[in-house]
Write an enzyme that holds these catalytic residues in place. Structure first.
Site, PDB file in Angstrom:
ATOM      1  CB  SER A  14      -0.953  -0.006   1.195  1.00 19.85           C
ATOM      2  OG  SER A  14      -0.254  -0.175   2.399  1.00 19.85           O
ATOM      3  CD  GLU A  44       0.748   7.645   5.177  1.00 18.91           C
ATOM      4  OE1 GLU A  44       0.645   6.535   5.741  1.00 18.91           O
ATOM      5  OE2 GLU A  44       1.182   8.655   5.753  1.00 18.91           O
ATOM      6  CG  ASP A  55       1.258  14.294  16.722  1.00 21.08           C
ATOM      7  OD1 ASP A  55       1.088  13.772  17.831  1.00 21.08           O
ATOM      8  OD2 ASP A  55       1.926  13.774  15.807  1.00 21.08           O
ATOM      9  CG  PHE A  80       9.669  13.328   8.524  1.00 30.69           C
ATOM     10  CD1 PHE A  80       8.967  14.527   8.550  1.00 30.69           C
ATOM     11  CD2 PHE A  80       9.809  12.682   7.295  1.00 30.69           C
ATOM     12  CE1 PHE A  80       8.431  15.077   7.389  1.00 30.69           C
ATOM     13  CE2 PHE A  80       9.280  13.221   6.133  1.00 30.69           C
ATOM     14  CZ  PHE A  80       8.595  14.417   6.181  1.00 30.69           C
ATOM     15  CG  HIS A 107       1.486   1.860   4.608  1.00 36.27           C
ATOM     16  ND1 HIS A 107       0.279   2.008   3.957  1.00 36.27           N
ATOM     17  CD2 HIS A 107       1.775   3.089   5.112  1.00 36.27           C
ATOM     18  CE1 HIS A 107      -0.145   3.259   4.062  1.00 36.27           C
ATOM     19  NE2 HIS A 107       0.745   3.940   4.760  1.00 36.27           N
TER      20      HIS A 107
END
Ligand code: FAD
Length: 281
Positions: free
Chosen positions: A12, A14, A105, A212, A262
């Site tokens: 998958s 994103e 968040d 990140f 993913h």
């Protein structure tokens, strides 16, 4: 050992919802390149507090029109039950069958008021409102969520999300495969049976990756950080090295028998395509 699913080549991808016409066109190109790998679904992120509500919906609907499965993320922090109900109705009406349910968040400087404190409450709300309509994915953390009091408390939180109705989980990214394997051992010991799919972050840029990681608590191992820093402005070599590192990670995970992979694409296809070509050889 957590049972691997029968098709180890499930994937998958994103995306984030683009803001500009240029971004929309770029994402179309990325999507068509990645569609060649026959993903199970494309997911689309959702800004905490609903900041991308319309763009997430538009991006998901465009994907769906191409005949591919699209899964919107929903983050619940700062949202009211009414807002989430409205969103669920829209997704149901448009035939969406899969959601990624998250807490989100709180953007700095904003209040966190809202009807939900944790993702488990969102999952329970989705089930109460829509029954079994949606396949619900939740987040899991092999290196533990930065706010978790202890690793055990974080695992209990995953259990709460499953008890509330989650069907599967996608992990935060990691570069140390052992953290995932050990996490899966803990899941087994806790009788967690749902698929826990590794989230894979391609390496595009060390500054961005370090930013990140400092937010989400995913470790960049010292050896990797130092090797990436050594490339300086030589982005082509950095990316080539990053492709090798991520290909090896994916291969190790596949050999172990992960249920799926993913990819956090950041709306780019070239690096991921190379990784997928490497691991299919
Ligand atoms: P939760 O499961 O609610 O957990 C948050 C923290 O609270 C954890 O530390 C947990 O241990 C703790 N906790 C939970 N319940 C309790 C309790 N009852 N008492 C005490 N502590 C508790 N963010 C976005 O804004 N939009 C996105 O689209 C998005 N997509 C993501 C996709 C994936 C695959 C992943 C892994 C993350 C994504 N995120 C996204 C980031 C996510 O929102 C953040 O990691 C957020 O900080 C936590 O979300 P969660 O759903 O894991 O929260």
């Amino acid at each position: 050992m957590n049972t691997p699913i029968s098709n180890p080549s499930t994937l998958s991808f994103e995306f984030f919802p683009p803001k500009t016409v240029e971004g929309i066109n770029k994402l179309r190109e990325t999507r068509s390149q990645l569609a060649k790998f026959n993903p199970e679904f494309f997911s689309v992120t959702f800004g905490a507090g609903g900041s991308t509500r319309d763009r997430t919906l538009d991006t998901v609907l465009e994907i769906q029109k191409t005949g591919l499965d699209a899964a919107p993320h929903i983050s619940c922090i700062s949202s009211s039950k009414e807002e989430i109900r409205d969103l669920l109705n829209k997704y149901q009406t448009h035939g969406i069958k899969r959601l990624v349910a998250l807490r989100g968040d709180v953007p700095s400087g904003e209040a966190s008021a809202g009807d939900f404190r944790y993702a488990a409450e969102l999952v329970a709300f989705i089930r109460a409102e829509t029954g079994d309509h949606f396949h619900i994915e939740v987040a899991a953390y092999p290196e533990f969520h930065p706010e978790a009091r202890t690793p055990a408390a974080d695992l209990q939180n995953l259990q709460r999300k499953i008890e509330a109705g989650a069907n599967s989980a996608i992990t935060q990214y990691f570069y140390n495969a052992d953290s995932y394997f050990r996490f899966m051992d803990q899941c087994d010991a806790a009788d967690i049976k749902i698929p826990v799919v590794p989230g894979i972050m391609p390496i595009y840029n060390i500054t961005q990756l370090a930013r990140f990681s400092s937010i989400c608590g995913a470790e960049i191992p010292r050896w990797l950080k130092m090797r990436l820093e050594e490339y300086g402005d030589d982005m082509a070599s950095l990316r080539a090295f990053g492709i090798d590192v991520v290909s090896e990670l994916c291969e190790t995970l596949r050999v172990w028998g992960v249920p799926s992979l993913h990819f956090y694409t950041l709306n780019q296809s070239v690096v991921i395509s190379k990784v997928l070509e490497n691991i299919s050889e």
